[in-house]
Design a protein around this motif. Structure first.
Motif, PDB file in Angstrom:
ATOM      1  N   ASN A  91       7.928   7.972 -10.244  1.00 52.64           N
ATOM      2  CA  ASN A  91       8.401   9.280  -9.784  1.00 52.64           C
ATOM      3  C   ASN A  91       8.326   9.436  -8.267  1.00 52.64           C
ATOM      4  O   ASN A  91       8.624  10.503  -7.729  1.00 52.64           O
ATOM      5  CB  ASN A  91       7.620  10.401 -10.465  1.00 52.64           C
ATOM      6  CG  ASN A  91       6.145  10.415 -10.068  1.00 52.64           C
ATOM      7  OD1 ASN A  91       5.654   9.501  -9.406  1.00 52.64           O
ATOM      8  ND2 ASN A  91       5.431  11.445 -10.491  1.00 52.64           N
ATOM      9  N   GLY A  92       7.911   8.376  -7.548  1.00 50.62           N
ATOM     10  CA  GLY A  92       7.813   8.428  -6.097  1.00 50.62           C
ATOM     11  C   GLY A  92       6.436   8.766  -5.581  1.00 50.62           C
ATOM     12  O   GLY A  92       6.145   8.593  -4.400  1.00 50.62           O
ATOM     13  N   GLU A  93       5.571   9.261  -6.456  1.00 52.81           N
ATOM     14  CA  GLU A  93       4.209   9.608  -6.058  1.00 52.81           C
ATOM     15  C   GLU A  93       3.411   8.338  -5.778  1.00 52.81           C
ATOM     16  O   GLU A  93       3.634   7.288  -6.385  1.00 52.81           O
ATOM     17  CB  GLU A  93       3.557  10.412  -7.185  1.00 52.81           C
ATOM     18  CG  GLU A  93       2.182  10.952  -6.876  1.00 52.81           C
ATOM     19  CD  GLU A  93       1.612  11.744  -8.039  1.00 52.81           C
ATOM     20  OE1 GLU A  93       0.525  12.317  -7.885  1.00 52.81           O
ATOM     21  OE2 GLU A  93       2.271  11.789  -9.106  1.00 52.81           O
ATOM     22  N   SER A  94       2.443   8.407  -4.859  1.00 55.92           N
ATOM     23  CA  SER A  94       1.585   7.253  -4.558  1.00 55.92           C
ATOM     24  C   SER A  94       0.519   7.099  -5.634  1.00 55.92           C
ATOM     25  O   SER A  94      -0.085   8.084  -6.082  1.00 55.92           O
ATOM     26  CB  SER A  94       0.908   7.427  -3.193  1.00 55.92           C
ATOM     27  OG  SER A  94       1.856   7.404  -2.155  1.00 55.92           O
ATOM     28  N   ASP A  95       0.284   5.861  -6.020  1.00 53.10           N
ATOM     29  CA  ASP A  95      -0.753   5.547  -6.995  1.00 53.10           C
ATOM     30  C   ASP A  95      -2.068   5.381  -6.234  1.00 53.10           C
ATOM     31  O   ASP A  95      -2.261   4.394  -5.512  1.00 53.10           O
ATOM     32  CB  ASP A  95      -0.390   4.250  -7.731  1.00 53.10           C
ATOM     33  CG  ASP A  95      -1.360   3.931  -8.864  1.00 53.10           C
ATOM     34  OD1 ASP A  95      -2.437   4.563  -8.919  1.00 53.10           O
ATOM     35  OD2 ASP A  95      -1.053   3.046  -9.682  1.00 53.10           O
ATOM     36  N   THR A  96      -2.967   6.329  -6.383  1.00 49.23           N
ATOM     37  CA  THR A  96      -4.207   6.329  -5.599  1.00 49.23           C
ATOM     38  C   THR A  96      -5.421   5.882  -6.421  1.00 49.23           C
ATOM     39  O   THR A  96      -6.564   6.116  -6.015  1.00 49.23           O
ATOM     40  CB  THR A  96      -4.476   7.736  -5.034  1.00 49.23           C
ATOM     41  OG1 THR A  96      -4.531   8.678  -6.129  1.00 49.23           O
ATOM     42  CG2 THR A  96      -3.376   8.162  -4.071  1.00 49.23           C
ATOM     43  N   ARG A  97      -5.194   5.224  -7.550  1.00 46.26           N
ATOM     44  CA  ARG A  97      -6.319   4.820  -8.396  1.00 46.26           C
ATOM     45  C   ARG A  97      -7.283   3.888  -7.668  1.00 46.26           C
ATOM     46  O   ARG A  97      -8.508   3.974  -7.840  1.00 46.26           O
ATOM     47  CB  ARG A  97      -5.803   4.134  -9.656  1.00 46.26           C
ATOM     48  CG  ARG A  97      -5.130   5.049 -10.660  1.00 46.26           C
ATOM     49  CD  ARG A  97      -4.576   4.249 -11.815  1.00 46.26           C
ATOM     50  NE  ARG A  97      -3.550   3.295 -11.350  1.00 46.26           N
ATOM     51  CZ  ARG A  97      -3.081   2.297 -12.100  1.00 46.26           C
ATOM     52  NH1 ARG A  97      -3.562   2.101 -13.317  1.00 46.26           N
ATOM     53  NH2 ARG A  97      -2.145   1.498 -11.627  1.00 46.26           N
ATOM     54  N   PHE A  98      -6.730   2.976  -6.845  1.00 47.48           N
ATOM     55  CA  PHE A  98      -7.584   1.998  -6.165  1.00 47.48           C
ATOM     56  C   PHE A  98      -8.405   2.672  -5.066  1.00 47.48           C
ATOM     57  O   PHE A  98      -9.570   2.333  -4.851  1.00 47.48           O
ATOM     58  CB  PHE A  98      -6.728   0.867  -5.589  1.00 47.48           C
ATOM     59  CG  PHE A  98      -5.858   0.193  -6.612  1.00 47.48           C
ATOM     60  CD1 PHE A  98      -6.413  -0.456  -7.705  1.00 47.48           C
ATOM     61  CD2 PHE A  98      -4.474   0.234  -6.503  1.00 47.48           C
ATOM     62  CE1 PHE A  98      -5.614  -1.063  -8.664  1.00 47.48           C
ATOM     63  CE2 PHE A  98      -3.665  -0.364  -7.454  1.00 47.48           C
ATOM     64  CZ  PHE A  98      -4.241  -1.016  -8.545  1.00 47.48           C
ATOM     65  N   VAL A  99      -7.790   3.640  -4.376  1.00 45.68           N
ATOM     66  CA  VAL A  99      -8.532   4.397  -3.363  1.00 45.68           C
ATOM     67  C   VAL A  99      -9.672   5.163  -4.026  1.00 45.68           C
ATOM     68  O   VAL A  99     -10.811   5.186  -3.535  1.00 45.68           O
ATOM     69  CB  VAL A  99      -7.603   5.366  -2.613  1.00 45.68           C
ATOM     70  CG1 VAL A  99      -8.401   6.251  -1.657  1.00 45.68           C
ATOM     71  CG2 VAL A  99      -6.530   4.601  -1.848  1.00 45.68           C
ATOM     72  N   GLU A 100      -9.371   5.782  -5.160  1.00 44.54           N
ATOM     73  CA  GLU A 100     -10.406   6.545  -5.881  1.00 44.54           C
ATOM     74  C   GLU A 100     -11.559   5.651  -6.307  1.00 44.54           C
ATOM     75  O   GLU A 100     -12.735   6.003  -6.142  1.00 44.54           O
ATOM     76  CB  GLU A 100      -9.788   7.225  -7.100  1.00 44.54           C
ATOM     77  CG  GLU A 100     -10.787   8.064  -7.895  1.00 44.54           C
ATOM     78  CD  GLU A 100     -10.139   8.782  -9.067  1.00 44.54           C
ATOM     79  OE1 GLU A 100     -10.861   9.496  -9.786  1.00 44.54           O
ATOM     80  OE2 GLU A 100      -8.917   8.634  -9.262  1.00 44.54           O
ATOM     81  N   ALA A 101     -11.232   4.465  -6.843  1.00 46.75           N
ATOM     82  CA  ALA A 101     -12.273   3.546  -7.303  1.00 46.75           C
ATOM     83  C   ALA A 101     -13.156   3.094  -6.144  1.00 46.75           C
ATOM     84  O   ALA A 101     -14.392   3.017  -6.275  1.00 46.75           O
ATOM     85  CB  ALA A 101     -11.635   2.341  -7.990  1.00 46.75           C
ATOM     86  N   VAL A 102     -12.536   2.805  -4.996  1.00 44.79           N
ATOM     87  CA  VAL A 102     -13.305   2.354  -3.830  1.00 44.79           C
ATOM     88  C   VAL A 102     -14.175   3.490  -3.299  1.00 44.79           C
ATOM     89  O   VAL A 102     -15.357   3.286  -2.980  1.00 44.79           O
ATOM     90  CB  VAL A 102     -12.370   1.813  -2.731  1.00 44.79           C
ATOM     91  CG1 VAL A 102     -13.137   1.611  -1.431  1.00 44.79           C
ATOM     92  CG2 VAL A 102     -11.734   0.510  -3.167  1.00 44.79           C
TER      93      VAL A 102
END
Length: 461
Positions: A91-102
């Protein structure tokens, strides 16, 4: 200073290596064991001119190390860079899962000592406060007192293919934070770059430091990339008009680029923009605007123009060859730009898909890319040309300017060159036996002055 860089992708690795080169004690962290082992063996996992050489030098000097242990990295660093990927979702949104995990992992390992946590990843606007909360959530899970930390937004403006140069010769450094203490730490970290100690031209004035709030720093990154992408889409649209009226977009771009308000950068018409930054960042900015009820008409148009431009080479092939079914098309270059091995959102990929759908056989040659599904890769440009009905120059690798095009033309079924980057000399290609077609460039033979033979007037006696 002691620095920890978490994530050894393109941005993280270049940042870590260059900071070690200017004298800091850097530990790079990644959860990919194979990748860490490769770097520990002094082999860079990405192609970037000059990177591997300074990586080895910094490792030998004892200023650069690699590990999979996040806790070790958090303990080591006074400044902790979050530099993990934020790929675009459908949908164009950034996937921030990795930032959240870090961020959560940092909180779980924080102990004594003040830390500056730096968002180096391109994160959605408003992520600074979000990262702060995630870190505190990680701290709360341990129920342990910590000295304190601040979050800084420090967006990168590196160009793939010249990232090492850009690091040592920045146009500006942007620091977003409400903490004067954190800003002072970051300025100390970057002081050798601010003083241009490692710059190619040390006579230039000090590098400007733009100090803002977190949100503005995040917006600067998105706005810069969106503007450059729009500028490319604009000149490509002008090129398409030039095609129809007989103007030469290379001359038009030169003429408007001399205007200091416009400038000559990012005015090279071609097959559109790709890579890991422009598509993702423009989409993310559009998505953010939509979240706040604003429709980005200009950015939407820039994206639409770019999608059309990626397939313009197919239209030009059809204009000359007509039916493409059964034809063999060679692609000269695959990466989205020269001096990188990055294929993310490369125009070549959509071109391959379109040509294959139309029944053409696709071959390709690239100096760096040696594996690609569903495409026959040639080992040399000469091997690529063998039996081709046309060649499309997709990537403007410097070495492609000096190829023996006469030899290539003799190997082809029909010597047609679609210059997708307006990179080659039309006269040279024509003399070599090619039919040359550029982007927004008329048949160059029309531009040559015509020799008019004066007629002898016979007067009756």
């Amino acid at each position: 200073m002691k620095v920890c860089v978490i994530g050894t992708g393109y941005v993280g690795l270049v940042t870590g290596v260059c900071l070690a080169h200017i004298g800091h004690d850097v530990m790079c962290i990644d959860n990919n064991t194979a990748k860490i082992e490769q770097m520990q063996a002094e082999i860079a996992p990405i192609f970037e001119p000059g990177l591997e050489e300074i990586m080895r030098s910094a490792m030998k000097a004892g200023r650069l190390q690699f590990s999979t242990d996040l806790g070790q990295g958090v303990t080591h660093g006074e400044i902790l860079f979050i530099a993990v990927g934020t790929p675009a979702l459908p949908n164009g949104e950034s996937d921030t899962r990795f930032v959240e995990a870090v961020a959560r992992g940092i909180g779980q390992h924080l102990n004594g000592g003040y830390k500056v946590i730096v968002n180096k990843s391109t994160v959605p606007i408003g992520s600074g406060d979000w990262v702060r909360r995630i870190v505190l959530d990680g701290v709360a899970e341990r129920q342990q007192q910590i000295t304190g930390f601040d979050v800084v937004s420090n967006p990168e403006f590196l160009r793939e293919g010249s990232a090492v140069y850009d690091t040592f010769n920045p146009d500006r450094i942007v620091l977003g934070s409400d903490s004067k203490r954190a800003i002072a730490r970051m300025q100390s970290l970057y002081q050798p770059l601010l003083d241009r100690t490692f710059a190619q031209d040390q006579t230039l004035p000090p590098v400007p430091v733009v100090v803002t709030d977190l949100t503005s720093a995040e917006m600067i990154k998105y706005a810069a990339n969106a503007f450059l992408a729009t500028k490319i889409s604009f000149i490509n649209e002008v090129a398409n008009i030039c095609d129809r009226v007989g103007a030469d977009v290379t001359q038009v771009a030169h003429g408007i680029g001399l205007d200091s308000r416009i400038g000559n950068k990012f005015l090279q018409a071609g097959m559109g923009w790709g890579g890991s930054c422009f598509p993702k960042d423009v989409s993310a900015l559009i998505h953010t605007a939509n979240d706040y009820g604003y429709k980005t008409e200009l950015l939407n148009a820039a994206v639409k123009t770019n999608q059309t431009q990626k397939l313009l080479a197919v239209e030009k092939l059809q204009q000359v060859l007509k039916i493409l079914k059964g034809k063999t098309i060679g692609l000269l270059g695959l990466t989205f730009k020269p001096n990188t091995d990055d294929l993310r959102d490369a125009p070549a990929l959509e071109l391959i898909e379109a040509l294959t759908r139309l029944g053409a056989k696709v071959k390709a040659y690239d100096p760096i890319v040696t594996e690609l599904d569903h495409v026959q890769l040639a080992e040399t440009p000469e091997q690529l040309a063998e039996g081709c009905d046309a060649i499309v120059l997709v990537t403007d690798w410097k070495e492609f300017r000096d190829l023996d095009y006469t030899a290539l033309a003799h190997r082809m079924e029909f010597a047609l060159m679609i210059d997708g980057r307006n990179f080659l000399d039309p006269d040279q290609l024509t003399e070599a036996g090619f039919t040359y077609v550029g982007i927004g460039r008329p048949n160059h033979s029309f531009l040559k002055p015509k020799v008019v033979t004066p007629q002898v007037q016979i007067t009756a006696a």
